[in-house]
Structure formats: C-alpha cells, structure tokens
Design an enzyme around this catalytic site. Structure first.
Site, PDB file in Angstrom:
ATOM      1  N   SER A 257       0.866  -1.192   0.000  1.00 33.13           N
ATOM      2  CA  SER A 257       0.000   0.000   0.000  1.00 33.13           C
ATOM      3  C   SER A 257       0.891   1.227   0.000  1.00 33.13           C
ATOM      4  O   SER A 257       2.070   1.152   0.362  1.00 33.13           O
ATOM      5  CB  SER A 257      -0.851   0.002   1.270  1.00 33.13           C
ATOM      6  OG  SER A 257      -1.527   1.225   1.421  1.00 33.13           O
TER       7      SER A 257
ATOM      8  N   TYR B 204      -1.717  -0.108  10.724  1.00 34.77           N
ATOM      9  CA  TYR B 204      -1.768  -0.542   9.312  1.00 34.77           C
ATOM     10  C   TYR B 204      -0.456  -0.178   8.608  1.00 34.77           C
ATOM     11  O   TYR B 204       0.120  -1.012   7.891  1.00 34.77           O
ATOM     12  CB  TYR B 204      -2.972   0.114   8.618  1.00 34.77           C
ATOM     13  CG  TYR B 204      -3.159  -0.325   7.180  1.00 34.77           C
ATOM     14  CD1 TYR B 204      -3.435  -1.656   6.861  1.00 34.77           C
ATOM     15  CD2 TYR B 204      -3.065   0.598   6.140  1.00 34.77           C
ATOM     16  CE1 TYR B 204      -3.610  -2.048   5.539  1.00 34.77           C
ATOM     17  CE2 TYR B 204      -3.250   0.209   4.819  1.00 34.77           C
ATOM     18  CZ  TYR B 204      -3.514  -1.114   4.520  1.00 34.77           C
ATOM     19  OH  TYR B 204      -3.684  -1.514   3.219  1.00 34.77           O
TER      20      TYR B 204
HETATM   21  P1  NAP Z   1     -10.957  -6.793   0.743  1.00 36.23           P
HETATM   22  O1  NAP Z   1     -11.962  -6.630  -0.318  1.00 36.23           O
HETATM   23  O2  NAP Z   1     -11.355  -6.609   2.170  1.00 36.23           O
HETATM   24  O3  NAP Z   1     -10.274  -8.223   0.552  1.00 36.23           O
HETATM   25  C1  NAP Z   1      -9.374  -8.725   1.488  1.00 36.23           C
HETATM   26  C2  NAP Z   1      -9.093 -10.187   1.178  1.00 36.23           C
HETATM   27  O4  NAP Z   1      -8.214 -10.714   2.190  1.00 36.23           O
HETATM   28  C3  NAP Z   1     -10.348 -11.024   1.175  1.00 36.23           C
HETATM   29  O5  NAP Z   1     -10.290 -11.952   0.112  1.00 36.23           O
HETATM   30  C4  NAP Z   1     -10.282 -11.752   2.513  1.00 36.23           C
HETATM   31  O6  NAP Z   1     -10.943 -12.984   2.389  1.00 36.23           O
HETATM   32  C5  NAP Z   1      -8.769 -11.941   2.666  1.00 36.23           C
HETATM   33  N1  NAP Z   1      -8.380 -12.199   4.045  1.00 36.23           N
HETATM   34  C6  NAP Z   1      -8.532 -11.376   5.115  1.00 36.23           C
HETATM   35  N2  NAP Z   1      -8.089 -11.999   6.237  1.00 36.23           N
HETATM   36  C7  NAP Z   1      -7.646 -13.216   5.846  1.00 36.23           C
HETATM   37  C8  NAP Z   1      -7.086 -14.312   6.552  1.00 36.23           C
HETATM   38  N3  NAP Z   1      -6.876 -14.278   7.875  1.00 36.23           N
HETATM   39  N4  NAP Z   1      -6.742 -15.419   5.857  1.00 36.23           N
HETATM   40  C9  NAP Z   1      -6.961 -15.461   4.509  1.00 36.23           C
HETATM   41  N5  NAP Z   1      -7.473 -14.458   3.794  1.00 36.23           N
HETATM   42  C10 NAP Z   1      -7.827 -13.353   4.465  1.00 36.23           C
HETATM   43  O7  NAP Z   1      -9.733  -5.784   0.545  1.00 36.23           O
HETATM   44  P2  NAP Z   1      -8.846  -5.392  -0.738  1.00 36.23           P
HETATM   45  O8  NAP Z   1      -8.975  -3.953  -0.913  1.00 36.23           O
HETATM   46  O9  NAP Z   1      -9.121  -6.311  -1.868  1.00 36.23           O
HETATM   47  O10 NAP Z   1      -7.398  -5.664  -0.124  1.00 36.23           O
HETATM   48  C11 NAP Z   1      -6.431  -6.516  -0.723  1.00 36.23           C
HETATM   49  C12 NAP Z   1      -5.047  -6.016  -0.350  1.00 36.23           C
HETATM   50  O11 NAP Z   1      -4.877  -4.704  -0.876  1.00 36.23           O
HETATM   51  C13 NAP Z   1      -4.800  -5.894   1.163  1.00 36.23           C
HETATM   52  O12 NAP Z   1      -3.508  -6.367   1.462  1.00 36.23           O
HETATM   53  C14 NAP Z   1      -4.868  -4.406   1.425  1.00 36.23           C
HETATM   54  O13 NAP Z   1      -4.066  -4.013   2.525  1.00 36.23           O
HETATM   55  C15 NAP Z   1      -4.333  -3.851   0.119  1.00 36.23           C
HETATM   56  N6  NAP Z   1      -4.722  -2.477  -0.194  1.00 36.23           N
HETATM   57  C16 NAP Z   1      -6.043  -2.127  -0.231  1.00 36.23           C
HETATM   58  C17 NAP Z   1      -6.377  -0.791  -0.493  1.00 36.23           C
HETATM   59  C18 NAP Z   1      -7.804  -0.339  -0.517  1.00 36.23           C
HETATM   60  O14 NAP Z   1      -8.018   0.907  -0.441  1.00 36.23           O
HETATM   61  N7  NAP Z   1      -8.775  -1.202  -0.686  1.00 36.23           N
HETATM   62  C19 NAP Z   1      -5.365   0.142  -0.715  1.00 36.23           C
HETATM   63  C20 NAP Z   1      -4.040  -0.253  -0.691  1.00 36.23           C
HETATM   64  C21 NAP Z   1      -3.737  -1.575  -0.431  1.00 36.23           C
HETATM   65  P3  NAP Z   1     -11.762 -13.753   3.534  1.00 36.23           P
HETATM   66  O15 NAP Z   1     -12.491 -12.732   4.353  1.00 36.23           O
HETATM   67  O16 NAP Z   1     -12.641 -14.654   2.733  1.00 36.23           O
HETATM   68  O17 NAP Z   1     -10.733 -14.502   4.325  1.00 36.23           O
END
Ligand code: NAP
Length: 258
Positions: A140, A153
């Site tokens: 991120s 975070y």
């Molecule tokens: P999201 O829609 O909340 O998806 C998060 C994913 O992580 C889900 O598939 C969830 O699946 C999985 N997950 C969470 N805890 C887990 C665990 N203990 N074991 C296995 N899987 C787990 O969020 P996203 O935005 O796609 O985020 C993906 C990545 O991008 C993250 O690393 C986040 O920090 C990064 N990111 C996001 C943003 C943003 O603004 N959205 C910005 C920068 C970086 P389950 O709940 O089914 O386990």
C-alpha cells in the site's frame, strides 16, 4: 501470456485478489484461490473456469501455519508446481492509536505480515528449485509513508515492503523476481466496519480493483532480464507525498529556523 503457469493468490475471495485471479486467468494462468470464505472462493473459481482456466479453491485462515501448509500441499498435489505467488490478503482499521487493542494489532500484523511470511516461506523452495518465478506483494502507499490514523496498518505495510526488499537481495540472483504493488485507495470492501463505510460516496473516486490487477500484470509481464520492484498506483483524488516533497519541507523549515 501466462499459459502453463500456476499462480497462487491470497485474499482471492473478493476485491483486489479476485481481480488479480481473473486478470491472470484471462491471460492463460491456472490459479489457486486462497482466503477464508469458501462460498465466495467457489464463485470466483466459477468465473475463472468460465475463462477456460483451472481454479483450485483452498479455504483457510492464512495467519495459521497449518492452513498455509495445506495450501502448499494442495497446490503441489493438484498442479505439481507454482510460478507466481501473490501475497494480497490483508485487513485494516483506521483511527487514533488509543482506539487500537492488542487484538487489533495482532489481527492486522498477522494477516498482513505473518501470512505474507508463511505463504512466501511455503512456496519459495519450489521457486528456488525451478530457478524462476514471481513473488508479488500487494502492499500500500501506507507501506511507503506514515499516514494519520493508520499507525498499525502502516507498521504492517512497511513490514511487508521491508520484507520484500530484503528478500529481493536473497532471491534475485536465483532467478526469482520480487515486486511490490503500492496502491492508494481502492473501491473494495476493505476496512468496512473498521474505518470505511459501504456506500460512502468517497469510494467512487477510488481506484477499481481491476486497475490494481493491471499493475500486477505489468510487473509480471516484464522480460526475464527485467524486474519492476515497485509499482505505485494512486487515484486522481489523492495527492502525492513523495520523499522529495518531504525533503523540501525539512529544508524550508531548517532555513526558517536559521
Ligand atoms: P478486501 O476486499 O477486504 O479483501 C481482502 C481479502 O483478504 C479477502 O479476500 C479476505 O478474504 C482476505 N483475508 C482477510 N483476512 C484473511 C485471513 N486471515 N486469511 C486469509 N485471507 C484473508 O480488501 P482489498 O482492498 O481487496 O485488499 C487486498 C489487499 O490490498 C490488502 O492487502 C490491502 O491491505 C491492500 N490495499 C487495499 C487498499 C484499498 O483501499 N482497498 C489500498 C491499498 C492496499 P476472507 O475474508 O474470505 O478470508
């Protein structure tokens, strides 16, 4: 583009992980989909299969060593190998530090960093034996710059970036590429209930998960002699806070004081 390659994607049940899985499958890769929500993983698997690729669903909590070992074993039993590992699973919470409990800290650090460590450690021997492969870390902008109300975070994402940088030294000469993707805000379910709210109109200006997936494809599409270590992707509504900008501020402040 990725025919014959096998990609493991963590956090593939929704959001950025799902988009990465579909982008890879759309370019010929078979995919292993890991996260906790079995039903959502199964739906993503159907989408992958509709693109004509194979999908293996391995539900599990990737903070747990046994779940990651199961992921490794099922991947190798089904496909016999792995070429691409995408460490994408992640969670977040926003707010002042005193709102964070030790349990919040463990949840964020373990999901974002410990799972990255466990998954990388599980598949690295296969990549080393092949002398090739890609390790992607979806970090991120919070892994590059301290941001207000994101202390824990940011700590987890800085940890991921440091881990990736150090690992690059270790594996580069063995033919394995390490790439960090550093998005700004992305419109997903991320942090819903822990700082973001579904339906918040500000989400509309964020990046779409497919745009982050394209950054992953860009890193993976480099010719073998080239690697893209860091890809920053930001929505137009977010300003940059670059190192240079910070240096300028420090210099201006120093001049003022003198
Ligand atoms: P999201 O829609 O909340 O998806 C998060 C994913 O992580 C889900 O598939 C969830 O699946 C999985 N997950 C969470 N805890 C887990 C665990 N203990 N074991 C296995 N899987 C787990 O969020 P996203 O935005 O796609 O985020 C993906 C990545 O991008 C993250 O690393 C986040 O920090 C990064 N990111 C996001 C943003 C943003 O603004 N959205 C910005 C920068 C970086 P389950 O709940 O089914 O386990």
């Amino acid at each position: 583009m990725f025919e014959g390659r096998v990609a493991v994607i963590t956090g593939a049940s929704r959001g950025i992980g799902r988009a990465i899985a579909l982008a890879l499958a759309g370019r010929g890769a078979d995919v292993v989909l890991a996260a906790r929500d079995r039903e959502r993983l199964a739906k993503v698997a159907q989408e992958v299969e509709a693109l004509g690729r194979k999908a293996l669903v391995v539900p599990g909590d990737l903070r747990q060593e046994e779940a990651v070992e199961a992921l490794r074993q099922e991947t190798l039993r089904t496909f016999g190998t792995v070429d691409i590992v995408v460490n994408n699973a992640g969670v977040g919470k926003y707010g002042p530090l005193l709102d964070f409990t030790p349990a919040d800290y463990d949840w964020i650090m373990d999901t974002n960093m410990r799972a990255s460590f466990l998954v990388t450690r599980a598949f690295l021997p296969t990549l080393l034996a092949k002398g090739s492969g890609d390790l992607i870390f979806v970090a991120s902008v919070a892994g590059l710059k301290g941001l207000p109300h994101e202390a824990v975070y940011c700590a987890s994402k800085f940890a991921q970036v440091g881990f990736a940088q150090a690992l690059d030294h270790e594996v580069r000469e063995k033919g394995i590429r390490v790439s960090v993707i550093a998005p700004g805000g992305v419109k997903t379910e991320f942090a819903f209930g822990t700082g973001r709210t579904p339906g918040d109109p500000r989400l509309e200006a964020f990046l779409r998960p497919e745009e982050v997936a394209e950054a992953v494809i860009f890193a993976l599409s480099q010719p073998p002699h080239s690697r893209v270590f860091l890809v920053g992707v930001r929505p137009m509504v977010e300003p940059l806070w670059s190192c240079q900008e910070l240096c300028v501020r420090v210099c201006v402040r120093g001049a003022y004081r003198s």
